[in-house]
Design a protein around this motif. Structure first.
Motif, PDB file in Angstrom:
ATOM      1  N   SER A 147     -13.071   6.183   2.074  1.00  0.00           N
ATOM      2  CA  SER A 147     -11.961   6.023   3.034  1.00  0.00           C
ATOM      3  C   SER A 147     -11.465   4.586   3.075  1.00  0.00           C
ATOM      4  O   SER A 147     -12.135   3.674   2.585  1.00  0.00           O
ATOM      5  N   THR A 148     -10.346   4.403   3.718  1.00  0.00           N
ATOM      6  CA  THR A 148      -9.711   3.092   3.969  1.00  0.00           C
ATOM      7  C   THR A 148      -9.553   2.254   2.689  1.00  0.00           C
ATOM      8  O   THR A 148      -9.733   1.048   2.705  1.00  0.00           O
ATOM      9  N   CYS A 149      -9.211   2.918   1.590  1.00  0.00           N
ATOM     10  CA  CYS A 149      -9.085   2.209   0.308  1.00  0.00           C
ATOM     11  C   CYS A 149      -7.823   1.344   0.229  1.00  0.00           C
ATOM     12  O   CYS A 149      -7.712   0.469  -0.627  1.00  0.00           O
ATOM     13  N   PHE A 150      -6.852   1.634   1.089  1.00  0.00           N
ATOM     14  CA  PHE A 150      -5.594   0.867   1.021  1.00  0.00           C
ATOM     15  C   PHE A 150      -5.328   0.096   2.311  1.00  0.00           C
ATOM     16  O   PHE A 150      -4.309  -0.573   2.437  1.00  0.00           O
ATOM     17  N   GLY A 151      -6.229   0.206   3.257  1.00  0.00           N
ATOM     18  CA  GLY A 151      -6.053  -0.495   4.527  1.00  0.00           C
ATOM     19  C   GLY A 151      -6.927   0.156   5.584  1.00  0.00           C
ATOM     20  O   GLY A 151      -7.212   1.352   5.512  1.00  0.00           O
ATOM     21  N   CYS A 152      -7.365  -0.678   6.545  1.00  0.00           N
ATOM     22  CA  CYS A 152      -8.271  -0.195   7.586  1.00  0.00           C
ATOM     23  C   CYS A 152      -7.575  -0.298   8.945  1.00  0.00           C
ATOM     24  O   CYS A 152      -6.886  -1.287   9.206  1.00  0.00           O
ATOM     25  N   PRO A 153      -7.753   0.702   9.810  1.00  0.00           N
ATOM     26  CA  PRO A 153      -7.079   0.635  11.118  1.00  0.00           C
ATOM     27  C   PRO A 153      -7.591  -0.510  11.989  1.00  0.00           C
ATOM     28  O   PRO A 153      -6.911  -0.915  12.926  1.00  0.00           O
ATOM     29  N   TYR A 154      -8.765  -1.030  11.686  1.00  0.00           N
ATOM     30  CA  TYR A 154      -9.350  -2.094  12.518  1.00  0.00           C
ATOM     31  C   TYR A 154      -9.297  -3.466  11.837  1.00  0.00           C
ATOM     32  O   TYR A 154      -9.202  -4.483  12.485  1.00  0.00           O
ATOM     33  N   GLU A 155      -9.394  -3.483  10.480  1.00  0.00           N
ATOM     34  CA  GLU A 155      -9.481  -4.767   9.757  1.00  0.00           C
ATOM     35  C   GLU A 155      -8.222  -5.110   8.976  1.00  0.00           C
ATOM     36  O   GLU A 155      -8.105  -6.217   8.458  1.00  0.00           O
ATOM     37  N   GLY A 156      -7.325  -4.158   8.828  1.00  0.00           N
ATOM     38  CA  GLY A 156      -6.122  -4.416   8.024  1.00  0.00           C
ATOM     39  C   GLY A 156      -6.431  -4.334   6.537  1.00  0.00           C
ATOM     40  O   GLY A 156      -6.943  -3.316   6.055  1.00  0.00           O
ATOM     41  N   ASN A 157      -6.170  -5.452   5.833  1.00  0.00           N
ATOM     42  CA  ASN A 157      -6.325  -5.473   4.381  1.00  0.00           C
ATOM     43  C   ASN A 157      -7.755  -5.162   3.917  1.00  0.00           C
ATOM     44  O   ASN A 157      -8.721  -5.637   4.508  1.00  0.00           O
ATOM     45  N   VAL A 158      -7.865  -4.366   2.849  1.00  0.00           N
ATOM     46  CA  VAL A 158      -9.182  -4.072   2.262  1.00  0.00           C
ATOM     47  C   VAL A 158      -9.139  -4.523   0.794  1.00  0.00           C
ATOM     48  O   VAL A 158      -8.263  -4.075   0.044  1.00  0.00           O
ATOM     49  N   PRO A 159     -10.039  -5.420   0.377  1.00  0.00           N
ATOM     50  CA  PRO A 159      -9.968  -5.939  -0.998  1.00  0.00           C
ATOM     51  C   PRO A 159     -10.182  -4.848  -2.051  1.00  0.00           C
ATOM     52  O   PRO A 159     -11.089  -4.027  -1.931  1.00  0.00           O
ATOM     53  N   GLU A 160      -9.354  -4.866  -3.093  1.00  0.00           N
ATOM     54  CA  GLU A 160      -9.461  -3.881  -4.182  1.00  0.00           C
ATOM     55  C   GLU A 160     -10.844  -3.928  -4.826  1.00  0.00           C
ATOM     56  O   GLU A 160     -11.406  -2.899  -5.201  1.00  0.00           O
ATOM     57  N   LYS A 161     -11.381  -5.147  -4.934  1.00  0.00           N
ATOM     58  CA  LYS A 161     -12.679  -5.337  -5.589  1.00  0.00           C
ATOM     59  C   LYS A 161     -13.760  -4.510  -4.877  1.00  0.00           C
ATOM     60  O   LYS A 161     -14.609  -3.888  -5.507  1.00  0.00           O
ATOM     61  N   LYS A 162     -13.689  -4.517  -3.562  1.00  0.00           N
ATOM     62  CA  LYS A 162     -14.665  -3.788  -2.747  1.00  0.00           C
ATOM     63  C   LYS A 162     -14.510  -2.275  -2.968  1.00  0.00           C
ATOM     64  O   LYS A 162     -15.493  -1.546  -3.107  1.00  0.00           O
ATOM     65  N   VAL A 163     -13.273  -1.822  -3.022  1.00  0.00           N
ATOM     66  CA  VAL A 163     -13.006  -0.392  -3.232  1.00  0.00           C
ATOM     67  C   VAL A 163     -13.570   0.044  -4.590  1.00  0.00           C
ATOM     68  O   VAL A 163     -14.262   1.057  -4.702  1.00  0.00           O
ATOM     69  N   VAL A 164     -13.284  -0.748  -5.614  1.00  0.00           N
ATOM     70  CA  VAL A 164     -13.722  -0.399  -6.970  1.00  0.00           C
ATOM     71  C   VAL A 164     -15.255  -0.373  -7.029  1.00  0.00           C
ATOM     72  O   VAL A 164     -15.856   0.560  -7.569  1.00  0.00           O
ATOM     73  N   ILE A 203     -14.321   4.219 -13.837  1.00  0.00           N
ATOM     74  CA  ILE A 203     -14.571   5.653 -13.615  1.00  0.00           C
ATOM     75  C   ILE A 203     -13.538   6.419 -14.450  1.00  0.00           C
ATOM     76  O   ILE A 203     -12.343   6.106 -14.381  1.00  0.00           O
ATOM     77  N   PRO A 204     -13.966   7.435 -15.231  1.00  0.00           N
ATOM     78  CA  PRO A 204     -12.957   8.196 -16.005  1.00  0.00           C
ATOM     79  C   PRO A 204     -11.903   8.784 -15.064  1.00  0.00           C
ATOM     80  O   PRO A 204     -12.245   9.294 -13.993  1.00  0.00           O
ATOM     81  N   VAL A 205     -10.651   8.703 -15.471  1.00  0.00           N
ATOM     82  CA  VAL A 205      -9.567   9.126 -14.584  1.00  0.00           C
ATOM     83  C   VAL A 205      -9.697  10.601 -14.173  1.00  0.00           C
ATOM     84  O   VAL A 205      -9.295  11.000 -13.071  1.00  0.00           O
ATOM     85  N   LYS A 206     -10.303  11.409 -15.052  1.00  0.00           N
ATOM     86  CA  LYS A 206     -10.510  12.838 -14.728  1.00  0.00           C
ATOM     87  C   LYS A 206     -11.437  13.026 -13.533  1.00  0.00           C
ATOM     88  O   LYS A 206     -11.493  14.095 -12.940  1.00  0.00           O
ATOM     89  N   LYS A 207     -12.178  11.984 -13.212  1.00  0.00           N
ATOM     90  CA  LYS A 207     -13.149  12.059 -12.107  1.00  0.00           C
ATOM     91  C   LYS A 207     -12.584  11.473 -10.815  1.00  0.00           C
ATOM     92  O   LYS A 207     -13.309  11.306  -9.833  1.00  0.00           O
ATOM     93  N   LEU A 208     -11.302  11.121 -10.839  1.00  0.00           N
ATOM     94  CA  LEU A 208     -10.701  10.518  -9.646  1.00  0.00           C
ATOM     95  C   LEU A 208      -9.738  11.499  -8.980  1.00  0.00           C
ATOM     96  O   LEU A 208      -9.062  12.281  -9.652  1.00  0.00           O
ATOM     97  N   ALA A 209      -9.680  11.447  -7.664  1.00  0.00           N
ATOM     98  CA  ALA A 209      -8.721  12.261  -6.919  1.00  0.00           C
ATOM     99  C   ALA A 209      -7.985  11.360  -5.927  1.00  0.00           C
ATOM    100  O   ALA A 209      -8.495  10.309  -5.536  1.00  0.00           O
ATOM    101  N   GLY A 210      -6.795  11.801  -5.522  1.00  0.00           N
ATOM    102  CA  GLY A 210      -6.010  11.034  -4.541  1.00  0.00           C
ATOM    103  C   GLY A 210      -5.968  11.768  -3.209  1.00  0.00           C
ATOM    104  O   GLY A 210      -5.711  12.983  -3.169  1.00  0.00           O
ATOM    105  N   HIS A 211      -6.238  11.033  -2.135  1.00  0.00           N
ATOM    106  CA  HIS A 211      -6.271  11.638  -0.782  1.00  0.00           C
ATOM    107  C   HIS A 211      -5.331  10.809   0.091  1.00  0.00           C
ATOM    108  O   HIS A 211      -5.708   9.757   0.610  1.00  0.00           O
ATOM    109  N   PHE A 212      -4.101  11.281   0.197  1.00  0.00           N
ATOM    110  CA  PHE A 212      -3.089  10.474   0.891  1.00  0.00           C
ATOM    111  C   PHE A 212      -2.669  11.086   2.216  1.00  0.00           C
ATOM    112  O   PHE A 212      -2.200  12.231   2.262  1.00  0.00           O
ATOM    113  N   HIS A 213      -2.827  10.312   3.269  1.00  0.00           N
ATOM    114  CA  HIS A 213      -2.267  10.717   4.568  1.00  0.00           C
ATOM    115  C   HIS A 213      -0.816  10.241   4.592  1.00  0.00           C
ATOM    116  O   HIS A 213      -0.454   9.277   3.903  1.00  0.00           O
ATOM    117  N   ASP A 214       0.007  10.963   5.386  1.00  0.00           N
ATOM    118  CA  ASP A 214       1.459  10.716   5.257  1.00  0.00           C
ATOM    119  C   ASP A 214       2.057  10.016   6.474  1.00  0.00           C
ATOM    120  O   ASP A 214       3.201  10.276   6.831  1.00  0.00           O
TER     121      ASP A 214
END
Ligand code: HMG
Ligand code: MG
Length: 302
Positions: A147-164, A203-214
Protein backbone atom coordinates in the motif's frame (compact mmCIF):
# COMPACT_ATOMS: atom_id res chain seq x y z
CA UNK A 1 1.59 -6.69 -27.66
CA UNK A 2 -0.30 -9.36 -25.73
CA UNK A 3 -3.99 -8.53 -25.99
CA UNK A 4 -5.44 -9.91 -22.78
CA UNK A 5 -5.61 -8.46 -19.31
CA UNK A 6 -6.75 -10.02 -16.06
CA UNK A 7 -9.12 -8.27 -13.72
CA UNK A 8 -9.01 -9.03 -10.00
CA UNK A 9 -12.42 -8.04 -8.62
CA UNK A 10 -12.02 -6.59 -5.12
CA UNK A 11 -15.51 -5.10 -4.65
CA UNK A 12 -16.55 -7.61 -2.02
CA UNK A 13 -13.48 -6.82 0.08
CA UNK A 14 -11.90 -3.43 -0.68
CA UNK A 15 -15.28 -2.21 -1.90
CA UNK A 16 -17.49 -3.24 1.00
CA UNK A 17 -14.96 -2.71 3.81
CA UNK A 18 -15.54 1.03 3.74
CA UNK A 19 -19.27 1.13 3.05
CA UNK A 20 -21.72 2.02 5.83
CA UNK A 21 -24.41 -0.18 4.31
CA UNK A 22 -23.94 -3.73 5.57
CA UNK A 23 -24.81 -6.47 3.09
CA UNK A 24 -26.03 -9.74 4.58
CA UNK A 25 -24.05 -12.91 3.91
CA UNK A 26 -26.73 -13.99 1.46
CA UNK A 27 -26.49 -10.69 -0.42
CA UNK A 28 -22.68 -10.93 -0.55
CA UNK A 29 -22.94 -14.45 -1.94
CA UNK A 30 -25.46 -13.26 -4.55
CA UNK A 31 -23.12 -10.37 -5.41
CA UNK A 32 -20.21 -12.79 -5.91
CA UNK A 33 -22.31 -15.05 -8.16
CA UNK A 34 -23.40 -12.14 -10.32
CA UNK A 35 -19.74 -11.13 -10.79
CA UNK A 36 -18.68 -14.69 -11.57
CA UNK A 37 -21.57 -15.01 -14.02
CA UNK A 38 -20.31 -11.84 -15.73
CA UNK A 39 -16.99 -13.60 -16.34
CA UNK A 40 -14.92 -12.55 -13.32
CA UNK A 41 -12.43 -15.34 -12.61
CA UNK A 42 -10.25 -13.75 -9.93
CA UNK A 43 -12.21 -12.43 -6.98
CA UNK A 44 -11.52 -11.37 -3.40
CA UNK A 45 -14.28 -12.66 -1.16
CA UNK A 46 -13.32 -11.24 2.23
CA UNK A 47 -10.69 -10.66 4.90
CA UNK A 48 -9.63 -12.45 8.08
CA UNK A 49 -8.99 -9.33 10.12
CA UNK A 50 -10.27 -8.06 13.46
CA UNK A 51 -14.07 -7.70 13.25
CA UNK A 52 -13.97 -4.79 15.70
CA UNK A 53 -11.64 -3.00 13.26
CA UNK A 54 -13.44 -3.92 10.02
CA UNK A 55 -17.00 -5.00 10.88
CA UNK A 56 -17.92 -5.39 7.18
CA UNK A 57 -15.58 -8.37 6.86
CA UNK A 58 -16.90 -10.21 9.93
CA UNK A 59 -18.81 -12.89 7.99
CA UNK A 60 -16.02 -13.69 5.52
CA UNK A 61 -15.87 -17.38 6.44
CA UNK A 62 -19.55 -17.93 5.61
CA UNK A 63 -19.31 -15.96 2.36
CA UNK A 64 -16.28 -17.97 1.23
CA UNK A 65 -17.83 -21.31 2.22
CA UNK A 66 -21.06 -20.59 0.40
CA UNK A 67 -19.51 -19.15 -2.77
CA UNK A 68 -16.93 -21.92 -3.10
CA UNK A 69 -19.42 -24.65 -2.34
CA UNK A 70 -21.75 -23.36 -5.02
CA UNK A 71 -19.17 -22.74 -7.72
CA UNK A 72 -16.72 -25.61 -7.60
CA UNK A 73 -18.57 -28.91 -7.74
CA UNK A 74 -21.91 -27.79 -9.19
CA UNK A 75 -21.14 -25.36 -11.96
CA UNK A 76 -17.54 -26.38 -12.41
CA UNK A 77 -16.63 -22.73 -12.90
CA UNK A 78 -12.96 -22.08 -12.57
CA UNK A 79 -12.58 -19.22 -10.19
CA UNK A 80 -9.57 -18.06 -8.27
CA UNK A 81 -10.93 -16.75 -4.97
CA UNK A 82 -8.80 -15.00 -2.36
CA UNK A 83 -9.02 -13.43 1.09
CA UNK A 84 -6.85 -10.96 2.99
CA UNK A 85 -4.77 -12.35 5.87
CA UNK A 86 -2.63 -10.04 8.06
CA UNK A 87 -1.15 -12.53 10.55
CA UNK A 88 -1.06 -16.11 11.83
CA UNK A 89 -4.41 -15.78 13.61
CA UNK A 90 -6.03 -14.69 10.33
CA UNK A 91 -4.32 -17.58 8.54
CA UNK A 92 -5.74 -20.09 11.02
CA UNK A 93 -9.21 -18.74 10.23
CA UNK A 94 -8.54 -18.90 6.49
CA UNK A 95 -7.46 -22.53 6.80
CA UNK A 96 -10.90 -23.41 8.13
CA UNK A 97 -12.29 -22.56 4.69
CA UNK A 98 -11.63 -23.99 1.23
CA UNK A 99 -9.85 -20.85 0.08
CA UNK A 100 -6.78 -21.64 -2.02
CA UNK A 101 -5.33 -18.14 -2.16
CA UNK A 102 -4.66 -15.50 0.44
CA UNK A 103 -3.19 -12.01 0.26
CA UNK A 104 -0.83 -10.56 2.82
CA UNK A 105 -0.64 -6.77 2.95
CA UNK A 106 2.19 -4.44 3.88
CA UNK A 107 2.61 -0.69 3.53
CA UNK A 108 5.43 1.42 2.12
CA UNK A 109 4.97 4.09 4.81
CA UNK A 110 5.28 3.59 8.56
CA UNK A 111 2.31 5.72 9.63
CA UNK A 112 -0.10 3.89 7.35
CA UNK A 113 1.24 0.52 8.51
CA UNK A 114 0.63 1.51 12.12
CA UNK A 115 -2.89 2.82 11.48
CA UNK A 116 -3.95 -0.02 9.21
CA UNK A 117 -2.41 -3.11 10.81
CA UNK A 118 -1.23 -1.80 14.18
CA UNK A 119 2.48 -2.53 13.67
CA UNK A 120 5.62 -1.22 12.01
CA UNK A 121 6.59 -2.35 8.51
CA UNK A 122 9.32 -4.55 10.00
CA UNK A 123 6.88 -6.15 12.44
CA UNK A 124 4.43 -6.81 9.62
CA UNK A 125 7.10 -8.80 7.76
CA UNK A 126 7.78 -10.78 10.96
CA UNK A 127 4.04 -11.55 11.17
CA UNK A 128 4.10 -12.78 7.56
CA UNK A 129 6.73 -15.48 8.30
CA UNK A 130 4.37 -17.98 10.02
CA UNK A 131 1.65 -17.12 7.47
CA UNK A 132 3.98 -18.06 4.60
CA UNK A 133 4.97 -21.28 6.36
CA UNK A 134 1.34 -22.31 6.84
CA UNK A 135 0.54 -21.35 3.27
CA UNK A 136 3.34 -23.53 1.94
CA UNK A 137 2.34 -26.45 4.13
CA UNK A 138 -1.29 -26.20 3.00
CA UNK A 139 -0.54 -25.43 -0.68
CA UNK A 140 -2.14 -22.00 -0.54
CA UNK A 141 -1.02 -19.35 -3.05
CA UNK A 142 0.01 -16.04 -1.56
CA UNK A 143 -0.41 -12.66 -3.19
CA UNK A 144 1.37 -9.64 -1.71
CA UNK A 145 -0.10 -6.17 -1.50
CA UNK A 146 2.01 -3.09 -0.99
CA UNK A 147 0.00 0.00 0.00
CA UNK A 148 0.81 3.72 -0.20
CA UNK A 149 3.25 3.19 -3.08
CA UNK A 150 2.54 6.62 -4.58
CA UNK A 151 1.78 8.62 -1.45
CA UNK A 152 0.71 8.24 2.16
CA UNK A 153 -2.31 9.93 3.77
CA UNK A 154 -0.20 10.76 6.84
CA UNK A 155 3.36 11.25 5.47
CA UNK A 156 2.79 12.51 1.93
CA UNK A 157 5.66 11.56 -0.36
CA UNK A 158 6.87 7.93 -0.31
CA UNK A 159 10.36 7.27 -1.77
CA UNK A 160 10.40 4.98 -4.84
CA UNK A 161 13.48 3.23 -3.44
CA UNK A 162 11.50 2.12 -0.40
CA UNK A 163 8.62 0.84 -2.54
CA UNK A 164 10.97 -1.16 -4.78
CA UNK A 165 12.83 -2.63 -1.79
CA UNK A 166 9.61 -3.74 -0.04
CA UNK A 167 7.97 -5.09 -3.19
CA UNK A 168 11.12 -7.13 -3.85
CA UNK A 169 11.03 -8.41 -0.28
CA UNK A 170 7.42 -9.60 -0.69
CA UNK A 171 8.37 -11.32 -3.95
CA UNK A 172 11.45 -12.98 -2.47
CA UNK A 173 9.50 -14.30 0.49
CA UNK A 174 7.24 -16.24 -1.88
CA UNK A 175 4.37 -14.02 -3.03
CA UNK A 176 3.48 -15.12 -6.58
CA UNK A 177 2.23 -11.65 -7.50
CA UNK A 178 2.78 -8.20 -6.04
CA UNK A 179 -0.05 -5.69 -6.23
CA UNK A 180 1.22 -2.13 -6.20
CA UNK A 181 -1.31 0.06 -4.44
CA UNK A 182 -2.22 3.68 -4.94
CA UNK A 183 -4.21 3.51 -1.72
CA UNK A 184 -5.29 7.15 -1.71
CA UNK A 185 -5.54 7.74 -5.46
CA UNK A 186 -2.81 10.36 -5.86
CA UNK A 187 -0.69 8.84 -8.62
CA UNK A 188 -0.23 10.29 -12.09
CA UNK A 189 0.73 8.35 -15.24
CA UNK A 190 4.24 9.86 -15.11
CA UNK A 191 4.70 8.58 -11.57
CA UNK A 192 3.32 5.15 -12.54
CA UNK A 193 5.76 4.96 -15.44
CA UNK A 194 8.69 5.95 -13.28
CA UNK A 195 7.92 3.51 -10.46
CA UNK A 196 6.97 0.50 -12.61
CA UNK A 197 10.15 0.92 -14.70
CA UNK A 198 12.15 0.51 -11.49
CA UNK A 199 9.98 -2.35 -10.20
CA UNK A 200 10.40 -4.25 -13.49
CA UNK A 201 14.16 -4.32 -12.94
CA UNK A 202 13.78 -6.42 -9.78
CA UNK A 203 10.47 -8.29 -10.29
CA UNK A 204 9.29 -9.84 -13.60
CA UNK A 205 6.53 -7.64 -14.99
CA UNK A 206 4.21 -10.68 -15.24
CA UNK A 207 4.34 -10.83 -11.45
CA UNK A 208 3.20 -7.24 -10.95
CA UNK A 209 -0.35 -5.94 -10.63
CA UNK A 210 -1.78 -2.41 -10.44
CA UNK A 211 -4.21 -1.43 -7.66
CA UNK A 212 -5.47 2.08 -8.30
CA UNK A 213 -8.00 3.97 -6.22
CA UNK A 214 -9.78 6.68 -8.17
CA UNK A 215 -9.93 9.55 -5.68
CA UNK A 216 -8.71 12.17 -8.15
CA UNK A 217 -9.93 10.61 -11.41
CA UNK A 218 -6.49 9.45 -12.60
CA UNK A 219 -6.93 5.68 -12.16
CA UNK A 220 -7.74 4.82 -15.81
CA UNK A 221 -4.81 6.89 -17.06
CA UNK A 222 -2.59 5.14 -14.51
CA UNK A 223 -3.80 1.72 -15.66
CA UNK A 224 -3.01 2.61 -19.24
CA UNK A 225 0.46 3.81 -18.25
CA UNK A 226 1.11 0.51 -16.43
CA UNK A 227 -0.36 -1.48 -19.35
CA UNK A 228 2.07 0.19 -21.76
CA UNK A 229 4.92 -1.05 -19.56
CA UNK A 230 3.64 -4.64 -19.75
CA UNK A 231 1.48 -4.91 -16.60
CA UNK A 232 -1.48 -7.21 -17.34
CA UNK A 233 -3.24 -7.64 -13.98
CA UNK A 234 -5.42 -4.90 -12.49
CA UNK A 235 -7.50 -4.80 -9.32
CA UNK A 236 -10.90 -3.17 -9.74
CA UNK A 237 -14.12 -2.86 -7.82
CA UNK A 238 -17.64 -3.15 -9.22
CA UNK A 239 -19.16 0.31 -9.46
CA UNK A 240 -16.03 1.85 -7.91
CA UNK A 241 -17.25 0.82 -4.46
CA UNK A 242 -15.26 1.47 -1.35
CA UNK A 243 -11.92 2.65 -0.07
CA UNK A 244 -9.76 1.98 2.96
CA UNK A 245 -11.04 2.94 6.43
CA UNK A 246 -7.49 3.94 7.41
CA UNK A 247 -6.94 6.20 4.40
CA UNK A 248 -9.32 9.08 5.20
CA UNK A 249 -10.98 10.74 2.24
CA UNK A 250 -9.82 8.22 -0.32
CA UNK A 251 -12.32 6.93 -2.83
CA UNK A 252 -12.94 3.37 -3.96
CA UNK A 253 -10.96 1.42 -6.49
CA UNK A 254 -11.35 2.22 -10.12
CA UNK A 255 -14.69 0.78 -11.29
CA UNK A 256 -14.58 -2.63 -12.97
CA UNK A 257 -17.06 -1.46 -15.64
CA UNK A 258 -14.89 1.54 -16.55
CA UNK A 259 -11.77 -0.60 -16.94
CA UNK A 260 -13.58 -3.32 -18.92
CA UNK A 261 -15.11 -0.67 -21.20
CA UNK A 262 -11.70 0.91 -21.85
CA UNK A 263 -10.06 -2.41 -22.71
CA UNK A 264 -13.07 -3.53 -24.82
CA UNK A 265 -12.71 -0.35 -26.87
CA UNK A 266 -8.98 -1.07 -27.28
CA UNK A 267 -9.79 -4.66 -28.43
CA UNK A 268 -7.93 -6.02 -25.44
CA UNK A 269 -9.69 -9.03 -23.95
CA UNK A 270 -10.83 -9.17 -20.34
CA UNK A 271 -13.23 -12.13 -20.71
CA UNK A 272 -15.87 -10.07 -18.89
CA UNK A 273 -19.38 -9.21 -20.09
CA UNK A 274 -19.87 -5.45 -19.63
CA UNK A 275 -23.68 -5.65 -19.85
CA UNK A 276 -23.78 -8.12 -16.98
CA UNK A 277 -21.51 -5.88 -14.92
CA UNK A 278 -23.86 -2.95 -15.49
CA UNK A 279 -26.83 -5.08 -14.40
CA UNK A 280 -24.88 -6.01 -11.28
CA UNK A 281 -24.18 -2.33 -10.65
CA UNK A 282 -27.95 -1.65 -10.84
CA UNK A 283 -28.61 -4.51 -8.41
CA UNK A 284 -26.00 -3.33 -5.87
CA UNK A 285 -26.90 0.35 -6.08
CA UNK A 286 -30.61 -0.46 -5.62
CA UNK A 287 -29.74 -2.60 -2.62
CA UNK A 288 -27.57 0.14 -1.10
CA UNK A 289 -29.94 2.92 -2.05
CA UNK A 290 -27.26 5.02 -3.71
CA UNK A 291 -25.61 5.54 -7.05
CA UNK A 292 -22.09 4.08 -7.36
CA UNK A 293 -19.26 6.12 -8.91
CA UNK A 294 -18.78 4.12 -12.17
CA UNK A 295 -19.17 6.50 -15.11
CA UNK A 296 -19.68 3.73 -17.66
CA UNK A 297 -22.60 2.22 -15.75
CA UNK A 298 -24.25 5.64 -15.53
CA UNK A 299 -23.77 6.36 -19.22
CA UNK A 300 -24.71 2.95 -20.59
CA UNK A 301 -27.79 2.54 -18.41
CA UNK A 302 -29.43 5.69 -19.74
P1 HMG B 1 -3.56 -6.36 16.66
O1 HMG B 1 -4.49 -5.80 17.67
O2 HMG B 1 -2.24 -5.70 16.50
O3 HMG B 1 -3.32 -7.93 16.89
O4 HMG B 1 -4.34 -6.37 15.27
P2 HMG B 1 -2.72 -8.68 18.15
O5 HMG B 1 -1.93 -9.82 17.60
O6 HMG B 1 -2.06 -7.72 19.10
O7 HMG B 1 -4.04 -9.31 18.89
C1 HMG B 1 -4.96 -8.52 19.63
C2 HMG B 1 -6.33 -9.21 19.64
O8 HMG B 1 -6.85 -9.27 18.30
C3 HMG B 1 -6.29 -10.66 20.14
O9 HMG B 1 -7.53 -10.92 20.77
C4 HMG B 1 -6.21 -11.45 18.87
O10 HMG B 1 -6.71 -12.76 18.98
C5 HMG B 1 -7.08 -10.63 17.94
P3 HMG B 1 -7.69 -10.95 22.38
O11 HMG B 1 -6.68 -11.97 22.83
O12 HMG B 1 -7.32 -9.56 22.84
O13 HMG B 1 -9.11 -11.32 22.58
N1 HMG B 1 -6.67 -10.82 16.56
C6 HMG B 1 -7.49 -11.15 15.54
N2 HMG B 1 -8.82 -11.38 15.48
C7 HMG B 1 -9.35 -11.71 14.27
N3 HMG B 1 -8.60 -11.81 13.15
C8 HMG B 1 -7.27 -11.58 13.17
C9 HMG B 1 -6.68 -11.23 14.39
N4 HMG B 1 -5.41 -10.94 14.76
C10 HMG B 1 -5.42 -10.70 16.05
N5 HMG B 1 -6.56 -11.67 12.04
C11 HMG B 1 -4.69 -6.67 12.91
C12 HMG B 1 -3.67 -6.59 14.04
C13 HMG B 1 -3.94 -6.63 11.61
C14 HMG B 1 -5.46 -7.96 13.06
C15 HMG B 1 -5.66 -5.46 13.02
O14 HMG B 1 -4.91 -4.29 13.03
C16 HMG B 1 -6.68 -5.40 11.90
O15 HMG B 1 -7.59 -6.21 11.83
N6 HMG B 1 -6.58 -4.40 10.99
C17 HMG B 1 -7.50 -4.23 9.87
C18 HMG B 1 -6.70 -4.24 8.61
C19 HMG B 1 -7.59 -4.10 7.38
O16 HMG B 1 -8.38 -4.99 7.09
N7 HMG B 1 -7.47 -2.97 6.63
C20 HMG B 1 -8.15 -2.78 5.40
C21 HMG B 1 -7.61 -3.66 4.32
S1 HMG B 1 -6.01 -3.15 3.69
C22 HMG B 1 -6.39 -2.15 2.34
O17 HMG B 1 -7.52 -1.82 2.14
C23 HMG B 1 -5.30 -1.78 1.37
C24 HMG B 1 -5.33 -2.61 0.09
O18 HMG B 1 -6.59 -2.53 -0.54
C25 HMG B 1 -4.26 -2.15 -0.88
C26 HMG B 1 -4.30 -0.63 -1.14
O19 HMG B 1 -5.34 -0.06 -1.44
O20 HMG B 1 -3.21 -0.06 -1.03
C27 HMG B 1 -5.07 -4.09 0.39
MG1 MG C 1 -7.22 -0.84 -1.79
Amino acid sequence: MKTKVTIVEVGLRDGLQNEKFQLTTEQKVQFAHKLIDAGIERIELGAFVRPDWIPQMAGSKDVIDQVLQATTPKTNKKIQAAALVPNERGMQDALETKIKEIAIFAAASESFSKKNINCTIEESFERFVPVMKLAKKNKIKVRGYLSTCFGCPYEGNVPEKKVVELAKRLYKMGCYEISIGDTIGVASPAQVESLFKKLKKVIPVKKLAGHFHDTRGTALANIYAAYKLGVRVFDTSLGGLGGCPYAPGSAGNVATEDVVYMFDQMKIKTGIDLKKLIKTNTWVSTLMGKELPSRVSKAERN
